[in-house]
Motif scaffolding. Sequence first.
Motif, PDB file in Angstrom:
ATOM      1  N   LEU A 153      19.379  31.991  38.633  1.00  0.00           N
ATOM      2  CA  LEU A 153      20.271  31.118  37.949  1.00  0.00           C
ATOM      3  C   LEU A 153      19.945  29.284  37.258  1.00  0.00           C
ATOM      4  CD1 LEU A 153      23.351  30.667  37.165  1.00  0.00           C
ATOM      5  CD2 LEU A 153      23.669  28.796  39.784  1.00  0.00           C
ATOM      6  N   ALA A 154      19.420  29.750  35.642  1.00  0.00           N
ATOM      7  CA  ALA A 154      19.371  29.485  35.367  1.00  0.00           C
ATOM      8  C   ALA A 154      19.195  27.876  35.310  1.00  0.00           C
ATOM      9  CB  ALA A 154      19.178  28.771  32.885  1.00  0.00           C
ATOM     10  N   ARG A 155      18.293  27.004  35.769  1.00  0.00           N
ATOM     11  CA  ARG A 155      18.543  24.983  35.848  1.00  0.00           C
ATOM     12  C   ARG A 155      19.252  24.287  34.764  1.00  0.00           C
ATOM     13  NH1 ARG A 155      14.289  23.723  35.823  1.00  0.00           N
ATOM     14  NH2 ARG A 155      13.552  22.940  37.520  1.00  0.00           N
ATOM     15  N   ASN A 156      20.372  24.788  33.516  1.00  0.00           N
ATOM     16  CA  ASN A 156      21.080  24.051  32.501  1.00  0.00           C
ATOM     17  C   ASN A 156      22.266  24.641  33.220  1.00  0.00           C
ATOM     18  OD1 ASN A 156      19.329  22.707  32.162  1.00  0.00           O
ATOM     19  ND2 ASN A 156      19.703  23.362  29.877  1.00  0.00           N
ATOM     20  N   ASP A 157      22.466  25.858  33.914  1.00  0.00           N
ATOM     21  CA  ASP A 157      23.549  26.240  34.541  1.00  0.00           C
ATOM     22  C   ASP A 157      24.423  25.363  35.838  1.00  0.00           C
ATOM     23  OD1 ASP A 157      23.879  28.548  31.798  1.00  0.00           O
ATOM     24  OD2 ASP A 157      23.166  29.600  32.997  1.00  0.00           O
ATOM     25  N   ALA A 158      23.172  25.631  36.387  1.00  0.00           N
ATOM     26  CA  ALA A 158      22.918  25.122  38.405  1.00  0.00           C
ATOM     27  C   ALA A 158      23.784  23.999  37.864  1.00  0.00           C
ATOM     28  CB  ALA A 158      22.130  25.441  38.782  1.00  0.00           C
ATOM     29  N   MET A 159      23.963  22.993  36.489  1.00  0.00           N
ATOM     30  CA  MET A 159      24.161  21.787  36.757  1.00  0.00           C
ATOM     31  C   MET A 159      25.546  21.543  36.115  1.00  0.00           C
ATOM     32  SD  MET A 159      21.098  19.338  35.447  1.00  0.00           S
ATOM     33  CE  MET A 159      20.365  19.968  34.277  1.00  0.00           C
ATOM     34  N   THR A 160      25.429  22.768  35.300  1.00  0.00           N
ATOM     35  CA  THR A 160      27.224  23.262  34.562  1.00  0.00           C
ATOM     36  C   THR A 160      27.810  23.071  35.654  1.00  0.00           C
ATOM     37  OG1 THR A 160      26.480  23.522  32.137  1.00  0.00           O
ATOM     38  CG2 THR A 160      28.708  24.240  33.345  1.00  0.00           C
ATOM     39  N   ILE A 161      27.726  24.408  36.715  1.00  0.00           N
ATOM     40  CA  ILE A 161      28.702  24.999  37.764  1.00  0.00           C
ATOM     41  C   ILE A 161      28.585  22.898  38.258  1.00  0.00           C
ATOM     42  CG2 ILE A 161      28.556  26.232  39.684  1.00  0.00           C
ATOM     43  CD1 ILE A 161      26.991  28.263  38.183  1.00  0.00           C
ATOM     44  N   ALA A 162      27.716  22.770  39.098  1.00  0.00           N
ATOM     45  CA  ALA A 162      27.783  21.258  39.801  1.00  0.00           C
ATOM     46  C   ALA A 162      28.556  20.057  38.893  1.00  0.00           C
ATOM     47  CB  ALA A 162      26.699  20.795  40.368  1.00  0.00           C
ATOM     48  N   ALA A 163      28.825  20.396  38.302  1.00  0.00           N
ATOM     49  CA  ALA A 163      29.394  19.623  37.507  1.00  0.00           C
ATOM     50  C   ALA A 163      30.851  19.842  37.607  1.00  0.00           C
ATOM     51  CB  ALA A 163      28.885  18.908  35.602  1.00  0.00           C
ATOM     52  N   VAL A 164      31.257  20.809  37.523  1.00  0.00           N
ATOM     53  CA  VAL A 164      32.468  21.409  37.264  1.00  0.00           C
ATOM     54  C   VAL A 164      32.732  21.342  38.765  1.00  0.00           C
ATOM     55  CG1 VAL A 164      34.239  23.756  37.177  1.00  0.00           C
ATOM     56  CG2 VAL A 164      32.588  23.071  35.571  1.00  0.00           C
ATOM     57  N   ALA A 165      32.122  21.608  39.974  1.00  0.00           N
ATOM     58  CA  ALA A 165      32.590  21.780  40.962  1.00  0.00           C
ATOM     59  C   ALA A 165      33.101  19.654  41.567  1.00  0.00           C
ATOM     60  CB  ALA A 165      31.472  21.691  42.393  1.00  0.00           C
ATOM     61  N   ILE A 166      32.262  19.154  40.881  1.00  0.00           N
ATOM     62  CA  ILE A 166      32.172  17.608  41.229  1.00  0.00           C
ATOM     63  C   ILE A 166      33.232  17.782  40.849  1.00  0.00           C
ATOM     64  CG2 ILE A 166      31.551  15.196  40.767  1.00  0.00           C
ATOM     65  CD1 ILE A 166      29.087  16.115  40.482  1.00  0.00           C
ATOM     66  N   GLN A 167      33.706  17.749  39.507  1.00  0.00           N
ATOM     67  CA  GLN A 167      35.346  17.359  38.720  1.00  0.00           C
ATOM     68  C   GLN A 167      36.702  18.135  39.359  1.00  0.00           C
ATOM     69  OE1 GLN A 167      36.308  15.585  35.498  1.00  0.00           O
ATOM     70  NE2 GLN A 167      37.715  15.285  37.111  1.00  0.00           N
ATOM     71  N   ILE A 168      36.269  19.532  39.667  1.00  0.00           N
ATOM     72  CA  ILE A 168      37.394  20.121  40.558  1.00  0.00           C
ATOM     73  C   ILE A 168      37.431  19.354  41.956  1.00  0.00           C
ATOM     74  CG2 ILE A 168      37.519  22.067  41.728  1.00  0.00           C
ATOM     75  CD1 ILE A 168      36.555  23.836  39.866  1.00  0.00           C
ATOM     76  N   GLY A 169      36.559  18.752  42.354  1.00  0.00           N
ATOM     77  CA  GLY A 169      36.702  18.214  44.402  1.00  0.00           C
ATOM     78  C   GLY A 169      37.447  16.978  43.735  1.00  0.00           C
ATOM     79  N   MET A 170      37.002  15.826  42.643  1.00  0.00           N
ATOM     80  CA  MET A 170      38.020  14.816  42.357  1.00  0.00           C
ATOM     81  C   MET A 170      39.395  15.367  42.053  1.00  0.00           C
ATOM     82  SD  MET A 170      35.300  12.498  41.633  1.00  0.00           S
ATOM     83  CE  MET A 170      35.645  11.050  41.179  1.00  0.00           C
ATOM     84  N   LEU A 171      39.917  16.349  41.814  1.00  0.00           N
ATOM     85  CA  LEU A 171      40.821  16.101  40.749  1.00  0.00           C
ATOM     86  C   LEU A 171      41.835  16.913  42.561  1.00  0.00           C
ATOM     87  CD1 LEU A 171      40.870  18.202  38.123  1.00  0.00           C
ATOM     88  CD2 LEU A 171      41.945  15.811  38.312  1.00  0.00           C
ATOM     89  N   VAL A 172      40.767  18.230  43.744  1.00  0.00           N
ATOM     90  CA  VAL A 172      41.267  18.720  44.479  1.00  0.00           C
ATOM     91  C   VAL A 172      42.019  17.745  45.739  1.00  0.00           C
ATOM     92  CG1 VAL A 172      41.334  19.750  46.727  1.00  0.00           C
ATOM     93  CG2 VAL A 172      40.269  19.928  44.057  1.00  0.00           C
ATOM     94  N   PHE A 173      40.872  16.317  45.669  1.00  0.00           N
ATOM     95  CA  PHE A 173      40.832  15.641  46.237  1.00  0.00           C
ATOM     96  C   PHE A 173      41.420  14.025  46.142  1.00  0.00           C
ATOM     97  CE2 PHE A 173      37.387  18.624  48.377  1.00  0.00           C
ATOM     98  CZ  PHE A 173      37.848  18.256  49.973  1.00  0.00           C
ATOM     99  N   ARG A 174      42.331  14.163  45.446  1.00  0.00           N
ATOM    100  CA  ARG A 174      43.406  13.235  44.683  1.00  0.00           C
ATOM    101  C   ARG A 174      41.820  11.822  44.292  1.00  0.00           C
ATOM    102  NH1 ARG A 174      48.039  14.599  44.073  1.00  0.00           N
ATOM    103  NH2 ARG A 174      49.020  16.370  45.439  1.00  0.00           N
ATOM    104  N   LEU A 175      41.432  12.128  43.866  1.00  0.00           N
ATOM    105  CA  LEU A 175      40.170  10.803  44.035  1.00  0.00           C
ATOM    106  C   LEU A 175      40.300  10.268  42.616  1.00  0.00           C
ATOM    107  CD1 LEU A 175      36.792  11.749  45.504  1.00  0.00           C
ATOM    108  CD2 LEU A 175      39.158  10.464  46.667  1.00  0.00           C
ATOM    109  N   GLU A 176      41.085  11.288  41.377  1.00  0.00           N
ATOM    110  CA  GLU A 176      41.529  10.848  39.960  1.00  0.00           C
ATOM    111  C   GLU A 176      43.150  10.402  39.908  1.00  0.00           C
ATOM    112  OE1 GLU A 176      37.328  12.622  38.365  1.00  0.00           O
ATOM    113  OE2 GLU A 176      39.230  13.388  37.639  1.00  0.00           O
ATOM    114  N   SER A 177      43.252   9.922  39.273  1.00  0.00           N
ATOM    115  CA  SER A 177      45.095   8.924  38.628  1.00  0.00           C
ATOM    116  C   SER A 177      45.159  10.491  37.809  1.00  0.00           C
ATOM    117  CB  SER A 177      45.596   7.927  39.049  1.00  0.00           C
ATOM    118  OG  SER A 177      44.893   7.656  37.766  1.00  0.00           O
ATOM    119  N   GLY A 178      46.322  10.603  37.295  1.00  0.00           N
ATOM    120  CA  GLY A 178      46.706  11.186  36.138  1.00  0.00           C
ATOM    121  C   GLY A 178      46.237  10.904  34.699  1.00  0.00           C
TER     122      GLY A 178
END
Length: 300
Positions: free
Chosen positions: A84-109
């Motif tokens: 998996l290319a490094r840039n793709d790994a960073m993109t997947i990690a960024a998406v995971a961070i964003q999803i985690g922020m939403l799932v665990f309600r660390l961000e408001s609407g």
Amino acid sequence: MSAPGRFGEDFGDASPSRQLTGLERTIDRAAHRLLAGKPATGARAVLIEAAVFLLKQAWACIFGALMLVVIVAARLWYPDDAGLARNDAMTIAAVAIQIGMLVFRLESGRELWVIVLSHITGTVMELFKTDVGSWAYAADGVLRIGAVPLFSGFMYAAVGSYMVRVYRLHDLRFTRYPPIWATTVVAVAIYANFFTHHYIFDARWILLASVVLLWAPTVMHFRIWRATLKVPLLLIFVGVALFIWIAENIATLSGAWLYPSQTDGWELVSGQKIVSWFLLMIISVVMVTWVYRPKRPEVS
């Protein structure tokens, strides 16, 4: 110095602190239990205020800090021969961070709206800037649009996330804030100039002067815990732009992207980029005011 209050004290239904996430309310209650009864003056009180300020700033930066950790970790430990290319790994990690922020309600609407707007405006500019050679990314991976890996948009989202978080965590209030319509016009002109200066007159210094004229009278009031401090808003703008420039140096040192002057060996990003980040940050500031209208200090 204001009257003693809670870590994230509410000032009424219109207050940004009403938008605290569940975790932030838990932290708020725990902080109140811990700090209640502590001295209101003296060295210990100053240390408490400083500690609360640093903790709030760290929490406001959580999105950007996690992104920076991903970038540095990818540079230090991600294998060059990985499937998996490094840039793709960073993109997947960024998406995971964003999803985690939403799932665990660390961000408001409301916060999410600013993040999405920052992501879109940043990605559009990235597409243009890489095309004209202002900077470049490694040409690996498939999760990209043209020459722009998709993780890049999350870096602009991190700036927007910080802006909106710090607004509600410190329950920001302002005196002599300029009209929203005027700041919006300047923000649109700043964004346009990032594109048009490649073909016509570069208006950045005119735009910088416009920012100074608009916001020079503005004073920001921000609550820490007991203390509510006042500081010229332009000074805050300069400080945030400098902080982003420092983060950019870490990111380019880690090879997330490179400027033409860095292709033969890394060097500090030009200090002129601080002006660029100052102006770009104004766009995020204005987008936050679309979500949280600037409010005057409470009359006690």
